[in-house]
Motif scaffolding. Structure first.
Motif, short mmCIF file in Angstrom:
data_model
loop_
_atom_site.label_atom_id
_atom_site.label_comp_id
_atom_site.label_asym_id
_atom_site.label_seq_id
_atom_site.Cartn_x
_atom_site.Cartn_y
_atom_site.Cartn_z
N HIS A 19 6.32 2.05 4.00
CA HIS A 19 6.29 0.80 3.22
C HIS A 19 6.83 0.98 1.79
O HIS A 19 7.09 -0.01 1.12
CB HIS A 19 4.86 0.24 3.14
CG HIS A 19 4.32 -0.16 4.48
ND1 HIS A 19 4.26 -1.47 4.91
CD2 HIS A 19 3.87 0.59 5.51
CE1 HIS A 19 3.78 -1.51 6.14
NE2 HIS A 19 3.52 -0.27 6.53
N HIS A 57 0.86 -1.19 0.00
CA HIS A 57 0.00 0.00 0.00
C HIS A 57 0.89 1.23 0.00
O HIS A 57 2.11 1.12 0.02
CB HIS A 57 -0.97 -0.02 1.18
CG HIS A 57 -0.30 0.09 2.53
ND1 HIS A 57 0.48 -0.92 3.05
CD2 HIS A 57 -0.30 1.09 3.46
CE1 HIS A 57 0.92 -0.54 4.24
NE2 HIS A 57 0.48 0.68 4.51
N HIS A 114 -7.53 -0.64 5.17
CA HIS A 114 -6.53 0.28 5.71
C HIS A 114 -6.38 1.48 4.77
O HIS A 114 -6.30 2.63 5.20
CB HIS A 114 -5.22 -0.51 5.82
CG HIS A 114 -4.03 0.27 6.26
ND1 HIS A 114 -3.94 0.89 7.48
CD2 HIS A 114 -2.84 0.51 5.63
CE1 HIS A 114 -2.76 1.48 7.58
NE2 HIS A 114 -2.07 1.27 6.48
N ASP A 156 -0.48 -3.64 6.00
CA ASP A 156 -1.09 -3.01 7.18
C ASP A 156 -2.59 -3.21 7.30
O ASP A 156 -3.18 -2.73 8.26
CB ASP A 156 -0.80 -1.50 7.17
CG ASP A 156 0.58 -1.19 7.68
OD1 ASP A 156 1.29 -2.12 8.09
OD2 ASP A 156 0.95 0.01 7.68
N HIS A 215 1.67 3.78 2.07
CA HIS A 215 2.25 4.52 3.20
C HIS A 215 3.77 4.63 3.14
O HIS A 215 4.47 3.67 2.75
CB HIS A 215 1.79 3.94 4.53
CG HIS A 215 0.36 4.28 4.82
ND1 HIS A 215 -0.46 3.50 5.58
CD2 HIS A 215 -0.38 5.35 4.42
CE1 HIS A 215 -1.66 4.07 5.64
NE2 HIS A 215 -1.64 5.18 4.93
ZN LIG Z 1 0.09 1.65 6.44
#
Ligand SMILES: [Zn+2]
Length: 304
Positions: free
Chosen positions: A100, A95, A174, A193, A97
């Motif tokens: 990550h 994803h 998420h 996540d 973020h």
């Molecule tokens: Zn995340």
């Protein structure tokens, strides 16, 4: 005897303070320690510096799932060199973020980068996660290096046989681009996540996350994916398939509880202050600040 111990202690303390205060370098560049957990002969979890990174050593090259915070790409590459002589061919980001994806920019430009299609869109913006400060946009700074080169919508299979990797998207949670990454030959999945830990999730409405959908999305993954025993979480230990199923229930129960609070006319603050982890969820840790954010996110969704 006593004197030599004291002397030794003083010397050790002196050496320590020299190491701390004697450096000419600015205080910020901390030592980046990447810890390795071996799950299988060719699958490792690299910890530290953000989300859990999976390193899958295939017959032709290495696939990396998630690349941690800014500045952690090179430490990941250095650690991989200790594990194999094969080159990194592919990155998969679970994803958008920053903890990550940011290491992506430090990998060679030849590396393929695969994400769910909404995650690519989110990475173009790198909007702050709900309740969090704006992240550094490493992709703008890199002139687009490290951005996804390939995307999928619902499902994508990479390679075959022992090298096979299956990517799935089951809906919002998420964020609106959470990929489940399955290594079928090893019966292991990286969940990112959407299953970060046993506790309240980050519902990142700013990046399409949904507290109404997350329980169903997790249940969809638990029902739709077969043949997995072990789940690499976004930020915690490796867990079981039953833990994933339980986490789907945890999030469905939370939604039902929030719906009841809203029906009872409670404010976000009043509702959140009363929340307790249900007793049946053993080993779960509450996060009151996050619960307040999550009640707010779900109220906003239910009002629409
Ligand atoms: Zn995340």
């Amino acid at each position: 005897m006593t004197r030599s111990i004291v002397l030794g202690t003083l010397m050790a303390a002196g050496a320590f303070s020299l190491a701390v205060s004697g450096s000419q370098a600015p205080p910020s560049p901390e030592v980046k320690v990447v810890e390795v957990e071996k799950l299988k002969d060719n699958l490792f979890v690299l910890k530290g510096g953000g989300g859990n990174t999976a390193v899958f050593v295939g017959s032709k090259g290495v696939v990396v799932v998630d690349t941690k915070n800014p500045g952690w790409g090179q430490p990941i590459l250095d650690k991989i060199k200790e594990l194999t002589t094969k080159p990194v061919t592919t990155i998969i980001n679970t994803h958008t973020h920053a903890d990550h994806v940011s290491g992506n920019v430090e990998f060679p430009a030849t590396v393929d980068i695969v994400t769910q299609e909404n995650t690519k869109t989110n990475m173009q913006k790198m909007a702050p996660a709900t309740g969090n400060p704006a992240p550094a946009n490493v992709f703008q700074a890199s002139g687009g290096k490290g951005m996804p080169t390939r995307t999928f919508k619902d499902r994508l299979t990479l390679d075959k046989d022992a090298d096979r990797i299956d990517l799935y998207y089951f809906g919002r949670g998420h964020t609106n681009g959470d990929a489940f990454v399955v290594f079928p030959a090893l019966r292991v999945m990286h969940a990112g996540d959407i299953f970060a830990r046993k506790g309240p999730p980050l519902l990142d409405a700013n990046n399409g996350g949904s507290g109404v959908a997350i329980g169903d999305t997790l249940a969809g993954a638990a029902a739709g994916i077969k043949g997995v025993d072990s789940v690499i979480t976004g930020h915690s230990t490796v867990m079981t398939w039953n833990d994933l199923k339980e986490y789907a229930s945890f999030n469905k129960d939370f939604l039902a509880w929030v719906q009841a609070q809203m029906k009872a006319g409670k404010s976000v603050e009043a509702a959140a202050a009363e929340y307790k982890i249900p007793e049946k969820y053993a080993g779960y840790t509450n996060n009151p600040d996050r619960v307040k954010l999550n009640v707010g996110v779900i109220y906003d969704e239910l009002k629409r």
